[in-house]
Design a protein around this motif. Structure first.
Motif, PDB file in Angstrom:
ATOM      1  N   ASP A 386       0.810  -1.217   0.000  1.00 29.00           N
ATOM      2  CA  ASP A 386       0.000   0.000   0.000  1.00 29.00           C
ATOM      3  C   ASP A 386       0.846   1.271   0.000  1.00 29.00           C
ATOM      4  OD1 ASP A 386      -2.225   1.628   0.136  1.00 29.00           O
ATOM      5  OD2 ASP A 386      -2.356   1.520   2.303  1.00 29.00           O
ATOM      6  N   SER A 387       1.872   1.300   0.827  1.00 24.94           N
ATOM      7  CA  SER A 387       2.694   2.512   0.947  1.00 24.94           C
ATOM      8  C   SER A 387       4.146   2.246   0.561  1.00 24.94           C
ATOM      9  CB  SER A 387       2.623   3.042   2.384  1.00 24.94           C
ATOM     10  OG  SER A 387       3.003   2.031   3.304  1.00 24.94           O
ATOM     11  N   GLU A 388       4.364   1.271  -0.316  1.00 23.99           N
ATOM     12  CA  GLU A 388       5.724   0.910  -0.721  1.00 23.99           C
ATOM     13  C   GLU A 388       6.248   1.888  -1.778  1.00 23.99           C
ATOM     14  OE1 GLU A 388       9.144  -0.088  -1.004  1.00 23.99           O
ATOM     15  OE2 GLU A 388       8.058  -1.488   0.316  1.00 23.99           O
ATOM     16  N   PRO A 389       7.305   2.654  -1.462  1.00 22.66           N
ATOM     17  CA  PRO A 389       7.819   3.634  -2.433  1.00 22.66           C
ATOM     18  C   PRO A 389       8.699   3.013  -3.517  1.00 22.66           C
ATOM     19  CG  PRO A 389       9.085   3.737  -0.397  1.00 22.66           C
ATOM     20  CD  PRO A 389       7.992   2.736  -0.165  1.00 22.66           C
ATOM     21  N   ASP A 390       9.284   1.852  -3.224  1.00 20.41           N
ATOM     22  CA  ASP A 390      10.182   1.207  -4.183  1.00 20.41           C
ATOM     23  C   ASP A 390       9.351   0.454  -5.224  1.00 20.41           C
ATOM     24  OD1 ASP A 390      11.952  -0.591  -5.520  1.00 20.41           O
ATOM     25  OD2 ASP A 390      13.359  -0.447  -3.842  1.00 20.41           O
ATOM     26  N   LEU A 391       9.390   0.924  -6.471  1.00 20.85           N
ATOM     27  CA  LEU A 391       8.563   0.321  -7.517  1.00 20.85           C
ATOM     28  C   LEU A 391       8.968  -1.115  -7.823  1.00 20.85           C
ATOM     29  CD1 LEU A 391       8.099   3.285 -10.036  1.00 20.85           C
ATOM     30  CD2 LEU A 391       6.453   2.364  -8.400  1.00 20.85           C
ATOM     31  N   ASN A 392      10.239  -1.449  -7.654  1.00 22.72           N
ATOM     32  CA  ASN A 392      10.673  -2.829  -7.898  1.00 22.72           C
ATOM     33  C   ASN A 392      10.053  -3.781  -6.877  1.00 22.72           C
ATOM     34  OD1 ASN A 392      12.308  -2.333 -10.156  1.00 22.72           O
ATOM     35  ND2 ASN A 392      14.033  -1.716  -8.858  1.00 22.72           N
ATOM     36  N   ILE A 393      10.065  -3.354  -5.610  1.00 23.66           N
ATOM     37  CA  ILE A 393       9.443  -4.180  -4.563  1.00 23.66           C
ATOM     38  C   ILE A 393       7.941  -4.278  -4.812  1.00 23.66           C
ATOM     39  CG2 ILE A 393       8.929  -4.320  -2.097  1.00 23.66           C
ATOM     40  CD1 ILE A 393      11.622  -3.015  -1.541  1.00 23.66           C
ATOM     41  N   ALA A 394       7.332  -3.145  -5.171  1.00 22.65           N
ATOM     42  CA  ALA A 394       5.892  -3.140  -5.441  1.00 22.65           C
ATOM     43  C   ALA A 394       5.555  -4.107  -6.572  1.00 22.65           C
ATOM     44  CB  ALA A 394       5.429  -1.733  -5.795  1.00 22.65           C
ATOM     45  N   HIS A 395       6.335  -4.063  -7.643  1.00 23.21           N
ATOM     46  CA  HIS A 395       6.070  -4.944  -8.780  1.00 23.21           C
ATOM     47  C   HIS A 395       6.226  -6.409  -8.394  1.00 23.21           C
ATOM     48  CE1 HIS A 395       7.045  -7.086 -12.583  1.00 23.21           C
ATOM     49  NE2 HIS A 395       6.028  -6.365 -13.017  1.00 23.21           N
ATOM     50  N   ASN A 396       7.247  -6.708  -7.600  1.00 21.72           N
ATOM     51  CA  ASN A 396       7.451  -8.096  -7.155  1.00 21.72           C
ATOM     52  C   ASN A 396       6.284  -8.577  -6.291  1.00 21.72           C
ATOM     53  OD1 ASN A 396       9.898  -8.332  -8.482  1.00 21.72           O
ATOM     54  ND2 ASN A 396      11.111  -7.708  -6.698  1.00 21.72           N
ATOM     55  N   ASN A 397       5.800  -7.696  -5.416  1.00 17.72           N
ATOM     56  CA  ASN A 397       4.668  -8.074  -4.562  1.00 17.72           C
ATOM     57  C   ASN A 397       3.411  -8.332  -5.380  1.00 17.72           C
ATOM     58  OD1 ASN A 397       6.226  -7.903  -2.278  1.00 17.72           O
ATOM     59  ND2 ASN A 397       5.462  -5.908  -1.628  1.00 17.72           N
ATOM     60  N   TYR A 398       3.145  -7.457  -6.344  1.00 17.83           N
ATOM     61  CA  TYR A 398       1.960  -7.652  -7.181  1.00 17.83           C
ATOM     62  C   TYR A 398       2.102  -8.908  -8.041  1.00 17.83           C
ATOM     63  CZ  TYR A 398       0.528  -2.960  -5.801  1.00 17.83           C
ATOM     64  OH  TYR A 398       0.146  -1.860  -5.074  1.00 17.83           O
ATOM     65  N   SER A 399       3.304  -9.168  -8.512  1.00 20.07           N
ATOM     66  CA  SER A 399       3.537 -10.383  -9.306  1.00 20.07           C
ATOM     67  C   SER A 399       3.300 -11.627  -8.456  1.00 20.07           C
ATOM     68  CB  SER A 399       4.966 -10.386  -9.865  1.00 20.07           C
ATOM     69  OG  SER A 399       5.159  -9.306 -10.755  1.00 20.07           O
ATOM     70  N   ASN A 400       3.727 -11.563  -7.193  1.00 20.21           N
ATOM     71  CA  ASN A 400       3.512 -12.681  -6.277  1.00 20.21           C
ATOM     72  C   ASN A 400       2.022 -12.880  -6.008  1.00 20.21           C
ATOM     73  OD1 ASN A 400       3.997 -14.756  -4.488  1.00 20.21           O
ATOM     74  ND2 ASN A 400       4.841 -13.470  -2.867  1.00 20.21           N
ATOM     75  N   ALA A 401       1.307 -11.771  -5.830  1.00 23.78           N
ATOM     76  CA  ALA A 401      -0.146 -11.849  -5.617  1.00 23.78           C
ATOM     77  C   ALA A 401      -0.828 -12.470  -6.832  1.00 23.78           C
ATOM     78  CB  ALA A 401      -0.704 -10.453  -5.347  1.00 23.78           C
ATOM     79  N   ILE A 402      -0.426 -12.042  -8.020  1.00 23.50           N
ATOM     80  CA  ILE A 402      -0.983 -12.600  -9.257  1.00 23.50           C
ATOM     81  C   ILE A 402      -0.720 -14.101  -9.328  1.00 23.50           C
ATOM     82  CG2 ILE A 402      -0.666 -12.640 -11.772  1.00 23.50           C
ATOM     83  CD1 ILE A 402      -0.231  -9.564 -11.576  1.00 23.50           C
ATOM     84  N   HIS A 403       0.482 -14.500  -8.933  1.00 23.28           N
ATOM     85  CA  HIS A 403       0.849 -15.922  -8.951  1.00 23.28           C
ATOM     86  C   HIS A 403      -0.100 -16.746  -8.083  1.00 23.28           C
ATOM     87  CE1 HIS A 403       3.218 -19.585  -8.638  1.00 23.28           C
ATOM     88  NE2 HIS A 403       3.263 -19.437  -7.325  1.00 23.28           N
ATOM     89  N   HIS A 404      -0.386 -16.268  -6.878  1.00 26.42           N
ATOM     90  CA  HIS A 404      -1.259 -17.020  -5.972  1.00 26.42           C
ATOM     91  C   HIS A 404      -2.697 -17.070  -6.490  1.00 26.42           C
ATOM     92  CE1 HIS A 404       1.229 -18.146  -2.545  1.00 26.42           C
ATOM     93  NE2 HIS A 404       1.910 -17.038  -2.763  1.00 26.42           N
TER      94      HIS A 404
END
Length: 639
Positions: A386-404
């Motif tokens: 929600d408040s992650e400023p690092d776009l790389n971390i944000a993208h990895n988290n969303y990719s992980n969510a998509i995976h699940h």
């Protein structure tokens, strides 16, 4: 200059929606009390407009609370002596009711099994509507045997301490779970279900985002009927001097009830945490009771030790495996109950987020086919970012969510696809000539579509600093899934749905459809947090600017600024002017307005950090870009 403006616009399309989603969830989640506790009328007070049915358990809905106050307990103590027991005549009546209920339930299940056996082709709708009437009559009979809520507490306690009372209670919970499955899987046509549910009362159980003016189409009705049936199946009476009478059936419904309140942008307040703790405690107590039940020698027909030995009403000792595994109400997938409740409990807390993720991973490892835990993991990843400023971390988290989420859908794809009749579903979007994509139906959860949160994750991933090509790919996938939810789910079209739909179309540069979706949110103005409306207006404005209609957008912006007095709308107005600039002199004037706006929002840093962060980011970005353009001799004075 147009490119610079578009860069500013595209960077904000998703991220600003997060707080609004939380605002919406506060309406969706509401109170965690169940069984009609928030209403002065029952959620389902009549199963059957043609049958005079009366649910005695719901006669005083406001009086049924999980936690009785000491004042209530003292009053109850004065009303009835501690030694309240059934008379011999009352005992015989209770035994008679149990035998009759057991016989009715046995015959009903045999009739349903026989019907299924005679119709081996997979069908979803049972053509014999009289079976549904039998179910409703059985539900009514259950509630007639149940203590009234205005009975003295000790008269209710005697029911749950007696072996026959608990036998009736267990059967009642089985009947409620059967009703829940019937509504969820649509064993009967919606027209038939409508005849047996009181529409006015079940609509009161809905979240406030579905206001009174919302048309009660078949989808909304079925959604409300399921919510009501789930609420009643999850309800457990809470009384003094007795262990909470919890059955396995209670816990199955309570787990699904809790999931519905945790799955998307939950407001993690004390109420939801307390309820999660209670469900977990109930699970541990019930499991102990079921697995330690012991045969009773020379057991009398009627006695009062049900709270000490569950064998008196279960008639068997359960193994841990027997107690923990159940068949999902909707998908028929085997699910481990304890593991599911463990995942729900950790999802209800907003503490150590890494530890929460580790526990959810452990739960997934224990039961990898539990699609609900995959959903919870994706939802928690979204909240974590929600408040992650690092776009790389944000993208990895969303990719992980998509995976699940895609793992959950992949597992559902292996299950039989039951026919799903087309139901009426109100579309709040204005009619436009641009056609929308048609998609083939996939297996998905009906009332909590995985496809909808998956569309949201693709939309968020598209705005996590990826290339334009990947952004379009993510947007297209999001559109496929949001259309899946729109066309086939039993989830009514609400503001959250339209925000996701608008974002997905925006990421595909399909601005007309994006604007159309965002403009639908304003239809829910009467019941939404204004912040949610403002975000939708800003997104619609961005789409209009992208289409070259900044002048049209500018014409209406003053109306909304006066109405809502919000800095986001002021920023959007300046962006419209920015887009219309055709010289450096005009840019200098816009620059002054951005600088004035930046100065005016400083107080928001404390009073409204969300609005401050969004507006401050846009103003800083655009101020820097305008200064570069003005001071660049290679940029013409006019264009």
């Amino acid at each position: 200059m147009k490119t610079l403006v578009n860069k500013v616009l595209s960077s904000s399309i998703i991220t600003a929606s997060r707080r609004s989603s939380s605002s919406l969830s506060s309406l969706n989640n509401g109170s965690i009390l169940i069984g009609g506790l928030n209403n002065s009328v029952p959620l389902i007070n009549v199963f059957g407009k043609h049958h005079q049915l009366n649910f005695s358990i719901m006669e005083n809905a406001n009086g049924r609370n999980y936690h009785a106050t000491s004042k209530m307990l003292k009053k109850a103590k004065q009303q009835a002596p501690e030694t309240t027991v059934y008379s011999e005549q009352e005992q015989n009546e209770l035994i008679k009711n149990y035998i009759e209920l057991e016989d009715k339930f046995k015959k009903l299940t045999e009739n349903i099994i026989e019907y299924r056996r005679n119709h081996p082709t997979p069908v979803q709708l049972l053509e014999t509507n009289h079976l549904f009437v039998q179910v409703c009559d059985l539900v009514n009979f259950c509630y007639k045997t149940f203590p009234k809520t205005n009975d003295p507490v000790n008269m209710q306690v005697r029911y749950f301490k007696s072996n026959v009372g608990m036998k009736l209670y267990v059967l009642m919970k089985k009947v409620e779970l059967l009703m829940l499955k019937i509504v969820n899987q649509e064993w009967f046509p919606v027209e038939t279900i409508r005849t047996q549910f009181n529409e006015e009362n079940i609509m009161q159980s809905l979240p406030t985002v579905y206001h009174v003016a919302t048309p009660v189409d078949d989808t909304l009705f079925l959604f409300a009927a399921y919510e009501a049936a789930l609420s009643y199946a999850a309800f457990i009476p809470n009384m003094r001097d007795i262990v909470r009478p919890t059955t396995k059936e209670n816990l199955i419904a309570a787990a699904l009830f809790l999931f519905n309140r945790l799955k998307d942008f939950p407001i993690l307040n004390d109420g939801i945490r307390n309820y999660a703790d209670m469900v977990f405690s109930d699970y541990e107590a019930a499991k102990l009771a079921y697995t330690t039940a012991k045969p009773i020698e020379n057991e009398p027909d009627f006695h009062y030790n049900a709270d000490k030995n569950a064998y008196s009403y279960l008639g068997k000792t359960f193994t841990e495996h027997e107690f923990d595994w159940f068949e999902d109400i909707e998908t028929n997938i085997p699910i481990h109950l304890g593991n599911f409740i463990k995942a729900l409990k950790v999802a209800a807390y907003d503490g150590d987020r890494k530890q929460s993720m580790d526990v959810l991973d452990e739960c997934i490892k224990t039961d990898p086919n539990n699609i609900y835990i995959h959903y919870l993991k994706a939802s928690r990843l979204d909240i974590l970012t929600d408040s992650e400023p690092d776009l790389n971390i944000a993208h990895n988290n969303y990719s992980n969510a998509i995976h699940h989420l895609e793992m959950a859908l992949a597992y559902l794809a292996k299950t039989p696809k039951l026919p799903l009749p087309t139901l009426a579903k109100t579309n709040f979007s204005p009619d436009i000539e641009v056609p929308e994509k048609q998609v083939e139906r996939i297996n998905d959860l009906k009332f909590s579509p995985i496809s909808l949160i998956l569309a949201s994750m693709y939309a968020r991933a598209a705005e996590s600093g990826v290339s334009i090509d990947l952004r379009h790919i993510y947007g297209a996938k999001g559109v496929d899934f949001v259309r899946q939810a729109e066309l086939y789910s039993r989830s009514p079209n609400g503001p959250y749905f339209y925000m996701i739909k608008g974002a997905c179309y925006y990421d595909c540069d399909m601005y007309e459809l994006s604007i159309n979706a965002y403009s639908s949110v304003e239809r829910f103005e009467a019941v939404l947090d204004p912040s949610f409306i403002i975000d939708s207006l800003c997104y619609a404005s961005q789409g209009m600017i992208a289409l070259g209609y900044a002048d049209k957008c500018l014409e209406v912006m003053d109306f909304y600024i006066e109405k809502y007095n919000d800095a986001r709308l002021v920023c959007q107005k300046i962006l419209c002017k920015d887009y219309l600039c055709r010289s450096k002199d005009e840019l200098r004037q816009v620059l002054k307005e951005f600088e004035q706006l930046k100065e005016s929002i400083q107080d928001l840093k404390l009073t409204d950090p969300y609005v401050f962060s969004k507006v401050n980011m846009h103003t800083n970005t655009r101020i820097n870009e305008i200064l570069i353009a003005i001071n660049n001799p290679q940029v013409a004075e006019c264009w």
